[in-house]
Design an enzyme around this catalytic site. Structure first.
Site, PDB file in Angstrom:
ATOM      1  N   GLU A 174      54.997  30.394 -82.809  1.00  0.00           N
ATOM      2  CA  GLU A 174      53.814  30.131 -82.058  1.00  0.00           C
ATOM      3  C   GLU A 174      54.162  29.895 -80.713  1.00  0.00           C
ATOM      4  O   GLU A 174      53.697  30.328 -79.741  1.00  0.00           O
ATOM      5  CB  GLU A 174      53.100  28.940 -82.547  1.00  0.00           C
ATOM      6  CG  GLU A 174      51.715  29.194 -82.222  1.00  0.00           C
ATOM      7  CD  GLU A 174      50.809  28.152 -82.764  1.00  0.00           C
ATOM      8  OE1 GLU A 174      51.367  27.248 -83.677  1.00  0.00           O
ATOM      9  OE2 GLU A 174      49.482  27.979 -82.654  1.00  0.00           O
ATOM     10  N   GLY A 203      43.448  23.650 -81.689  1.00  0.00           N
ATOM     11  CA  GLY A 203      42.738  22.769 -82.299  1.00  0.00           C
ATOM     12  C   GLY A 203      43.670  21.617 -83.132  1.00  0.00           C
ATOM     13  O   GLY A 203      43.316  20.441 -83.411  1.00  0.00           O
ATOM     14  N   ALA A 204      44.599  22.363 -83.787  1.00  0.00           N
ATOM     15  CA  ALA A 204      45.226  21.429 -84.736  1.00  0.00           C
ATOM     16  C   ALA A 204      46.748  21.172 -84.295  1.00  0.00           C
ATOM     17  O   ALA A 204      47.515  20.007 -84.876  1.00  0.00           O
ATOM     18  CB  ALA A 204      45.445  21.853 -86.077  1.00  0.00           C
ATOM     19  N   SER A 205      47.304  21.879 -83.318  1.00  0.00           N
ATOM     20  CA  SER A 205      48.715  21.821 -83.067  1.00  0.00           C
ATOM     21  C   SER A 205      48.840  22.217 -81.383  1.00  0.00           C
ATOM     22  O   SER A 205      47.769  22.792 -80.956  1.00  0.00           O
ATOM     23  CB  SER A 205      49.640  22.527 -83.647  1.00  0.00           C
ATOM     24  OG  SER A 205      49.657  23.909 -83.464  1.00  0.00           O
ATOM     25  N   THR A 206      49.782  21.582 -80.942  1.00  0.00           N
ATOM     26  CA  THR A 206      50.124  22.059 -79.637  1.00  0.00           C
ATOM     27  C   THR A 206      51.636  22.412 -79.440  1.00  0.00           C
ATOM     28  O   THR A 206      52.398  22.010 -80.138  1.00  0.00           O
ATOM     29  CB  THR A 206      49.672  20.982 -78.515  1.00  0.00           C
ATOM     30  OG1 THR A 206      49.867  21.368 -77.273  1.00  0.00           O
ATOM     31  CG2 THR A 206      50.455  19.668 -78.674  1.00  0.00           C
ATOM     32  N   GLN A 207      51.831  23.431 -78.341  1.00  0.00           N
ATOM     33  CA  GLN A 207      53.145  23.871 -78.232  1.00  0.00           C
ATOM     34  C   GLN A 207      53.691  23.819 -76.780  1.00  0.00           C
ATOM     35  O   GLN A 207      52.746  24.107 -75.752  1.00  0.00           O
ATOM     36  CB  GLN A 207      53.272  25.462 -78.475  1.00  0.00           C
ATOM     37  CG  GLN A 207      53.043  25.805 -80.112  1.00  0.00           C
ATOM     38  CD  GLN A 207      51.874  25.666 -80.715  1.00  0.00           C
ATOM     39  OE1 GLN A 207      51.539  24.801 -81.278  1.00  0.00           O
ATOM     40  NE2 GLN A 207      51.017  26.179 -80.403  1.00  0.00           N
TER      41      GLN A 207
HETATM   42  O1  LIG Z   1      46.149  27.119 -82.636  1.00  0.00           O
HETATM   43  P1  LIG Z   1      45.389  26.093 -83.595  1.00  0.00           P
HETATM   44  O2  LIG Z   1      45.783  24.710 -83.678  1.00  0.00           O
HETATM   45  O3  LIG Z   1      45.453  26.749 -85.059  1.00  0.00           O
HETATM   46  O4  LIG Z   1      43.906  26.303 -83.230  1.00  0.00           O
HETATM   47  P2  LIG Z   1      43.061  27.315 -82.627  1.00  0.00           P
HETATM   48  O5  LIG Z   1      43.580  28.554 -82.396  1.00  0.00           O
HETATM   49  O6  LIG Z   1      41.599  27.679 -83.534  1.00  0.00           O
HETATM   50  O7  LIG Z   1      42.551  26.791 -81.510  1.00  0.00           O
HETATM   51  P3  LIG Z   1      41.746  27.501 -80.063  1.00  0.00           P
HETATM   52  O8  LIG Z   1      42.851  27.688 -78.873  1.00  0.00           O
HETATM   53  O9  LIG Z   1      41.181  28.517 -80.401  1.00  0.00           O
HETATM   54  O10 LIG Z   1      40.798  26.418 -79.570  1.00  0.00           O
HETATM   55  C1  LIG Z   1      41.388  25.197 -79.223  1.00  0.00           C
HETATM   56  C2  LIG Z   1      40.426  24.235 -79.380  1.00  0.00           C
HETATM   57  O11 LIG Z   1      39.353  24.291 -78.192  1.00  0.00           O
HETATM   58  C3  LIG Z   1      38.232  24.196 -78.761  1.00  0.00           C
HETATM   59  N1  LIG Z   1      37.229  25.322 -77.899  1.00  0.00           N
HETATM   60  C4  LIG Z   1      37.093  26.506 -78.047  1.00  0.00           C
HETATM   61  N2  LIG Z   1      36.297  26.820 -76.957  1.00  0.00           N
HETATM   62  C5  LIG Z   1      35.828  25.874 -76.312  1.00  0.00           C
HETATM   63  C6  LIG Z   1      35.449  25.511 -74.989  1.00  0.00           C
HETATM   64  O12 LIG Z   1      34.676  26.469 -74.591  1.00  0.00           O
HETATM   65  N3  LIG Z   1      35.290  24.250 -74.714  1.00  0.00           N
HETATM   66  C7  LIG Z   1      35.748  23.329 -75.425  1.00  0.00           C
HETATM   67  N4  LIG Z   1      36.426  23.403 -76.403  1.00  0.00           N
HETATM   68  C8  LIG Z   1      36.700  24.696 -77.130  1.00  0.00           C
HETATM   69  C9  LIG Z   1      38.057  24.729 -80.135  1.00  0.00           C
HETATM   70  O13 LIG Z   1      37.176  24.439 -80.977  1.00  0.00           O
HETATM   71  C10 LIG Z   1      39.516  24.095 -80.577  1.00  0.00           C
HETATM   72  O14 LIG Z   1      39.440  22.721 -80.830  1.00  0.00           O
HETATM   73 CA   LIG Z   2      45.909  28.785 -81.376  1.00  0.00          CA
END
Ligand SMILES: O=P(O)(O)OP(=O)(O)OP(=O)(O)OC[C@H]1O[C@@H](n2cnc3c(O)ncnc32)[C@H](O)[C@@H]1O
Ligand SMILES: [Ca+2]
Length: 500
Positions: A174, A203-207
């Protein structure tokens, strides 16, 4: 000889053989140029396509990429044609109703069928990569995670594309593919320019991924690529549970712990939420994750009152505690005993880094201190005022921007040890040249071998340069011929008289 006759002799155009020769040469040159133009003219563009599904913890997106059929290996050619956001939550949320995970993809996949020309369907690869949400589900319940993957697989196989698999990608993949995407779109590989680091906040991890200035001490954090004739040794790390949704759970758990065993109404006074924010939440809804400790039986059916007090300094202090810096087995660490060399160079920060900073209007022109001031002002704004001002923004996001923004600043500063200068070198980005920054494009480029290890031979001149050169040369030749004729056919005084 009269004047008119003399003019005829002096003017070479009145000699038919000179005129014909010149016209012939000019015509030949024009034909040569025309042939060159036609031969080298790029054929009418035919595109090929690829589909990647990003099954994230919070949502799924379907990306369609396209590239000119003739130029698969020319880096910089693949572009995002379309992105479709799947309605509903991420696929890991369907653990108890797995068949719905596959069904949820239908609308976006039907769209893809319409977008991609029919004759290209059988050769269009489809990949699904699941990230931290599915990693967590796998840790919690392996059987459930397999059922969800089987469901999305079954759904994708019903489409006329070339299905290439659905899997949970690793945190290293990732991070590394996010880095490839950002540098591919910025054309850093083709130009052999300095690469930019990649910061992804899900939402669940950061890189975090970048080319370090020193040796990577842990093999888990090291990844090598040979791209376009250059070797890249990357540092990468993915922190599971440190995406913005899961880290909020970690934070709330720490905040609530002193009261955890109380049986009466628990009130959490939270400095990262706005004054006037007062919501009753169940323990189950907040702490239903392997990132936090198991709930006690007494807590399972219990509620607590989440009350905002809007104090940015306290919020900042409390967030720092989610980073464990008490132990490091390497020469240096970011946090949680994870090796990290000092950050260096420029960074592109995308996903939630962008969503949050974009909402807060924090731009690259703001210094780190100014960004903190903006956060402080936002965090202390009463909840009622905010709701009035941003009626169209999802309430959950609105309530969490103070926490998320403060977490982002702390993750960079306290977690990754960014200095004020590193902050200046960091840009919050959503897209590069209309393609979204994220791991999906890099993943597809890698699996389809679309970035060659060696740079292909390039023509000495690009097409446009070749045509221009031909035209200039032709023009010069014609001018030389005309001048030559005029010069050689106009003898000086006496000789001229003799001829006459
Ligand atoms: O990579 P993983 O950890 O699996 O998660 P994800 O792919 O689902 O995560 P995203 O980058 O899509 O979104 C990151 C976070 O930002 C949130 N998010 C999306 N759109 C947003 C917005 O306009 N304002 C604030 N937060 C938002 C979303 O709910 C997630 O908690
Ligand atoms: Ca993601």
């Amino acid at each position: 000889m009269d004047e008119q006759q003399e003019m005829k002799v002096k003017n070479p155009w009145h000699r038919p053989h000179i005129f014909l020769a010149t016209a012939g040469i000019a015509a030949a040159i024009i034909i040569m140029v025309a042939i060159a133009v036609v031969q080298n003219k790029p054929l009418q563009q035919k595109y090929k396509y690829g589909i990647v599904l990003d099954a994230g913890s919070s949502h799924t997106s379907v990306y369609i990429y396209e590239w000119p059929a003739e130029k698969e290996n020319n880096t910089g050619m693949v572009k995002q044609k379309q992105a479709c956001s799947v309605k509903g939550p991420g696929i890991s949320s369907y653990s108890k109703t797995p068949e719905k995970a596959g069904e949820s993809l239908k609308e976006c996949m039907d769209n893809a069928t319409k977008t991609i020309p029919k004759h290209r369907h059988p050769e269009t690869p489809v990949y699904l990569g699941a990230t931290a949400g599915m990693r967590l589900l796998k840790m919690e319940n392996d059987v459930d995670s397999k059922k969800v993957l089987a469901s999305v697989e079954k759904s994708l196989q019903t489409y006329p594309f070339s299905y290439q698999g659905a899997r949970i990608i690793t945190g290293q993949e990732e991070g590394a593919f996010g880095w490839i995407t950002v540098n591919y779109l910025s054309e850093n590989f083709r130009k052999a320019s300095r690469t930019v680091g990649a910061l992804d906040l899900g939402g669940a991890s950061t890189q975090i991924t970048f080319v370090p200035g020193q040796q990577v001490e842990s093999s888990d954090n090291s990844i090598d690529f040979r791209l376009y004739g250059n070797d890249y040794h990357l540092y990468t790390h993915s922190f599971l549970c440190y995406g913005k949704d899961q880290v909020l759970k970690l934070y709330l758990e720490q905040q609530i712990q002193p009261n955890a065993d109380m049986t009466d109404n628990i009130i959490l006074e939270d400095p990262c939420f706005h004054p006037g924010y007062n919501i009753i939440k169940s323990f189950q809804s907040v702490f239903d994750s392997p990132c936090v400790k198991n709930l006690t039986n007494s807590q399972k059916g219990q509620n607590f009152t989440h009350r905002g007090i809007g104090n940015w300094n306290k919020c900042n202090q409390a967030i720092k505690e989610v980073f464990n810096t008490s132990h490091c087995r390497y020469s240096r660490c970011s946090f949680n005993d994870v090796f990290q060399p000092p950050v260096t160079g420029r960074f592109g920060a995308f996903s939630a880094y962008f969503f949050v900073m974009d909402f807060l209007n924090v731009t690259p022109d703001h210094s780190l201190d100014e960004a903190k001031k903006i956060l402080e002002a936002y965090c202390t704004t009463p909840w009622g005022t905010l709701k009035q001002k941003h009626r169209k923004v999802k309430e959950k996001y609105l309530a969490e921007y103070c926490f998320s923004g403060t977490y982002i600043v702390s993750l960079l500063e306290d977690g990754y040890k960014f200095t004020t200068n590193d902050w200046k070198n960091t840009e919050f980005i959503k897209t590069i040249k209309n393609s979204e920054a994220g791991w999906t494009l890099g993943y597809m480029l890698n699996l389809t071998n679309m970035i060659p290890a060696e740079a292909p031979d390039t023509p000495l001149l690009p097409y446009g340069g070749y045509v221009s050169l031909m035209l200039v040369l032709s023009f010069l030749i014609i001018v030389c011929i005309i001048l030559g004729c005029i010069f050689f056919r106009r003898p000086s005084g006496p000789a001229h008289k003799e001829i006459i």
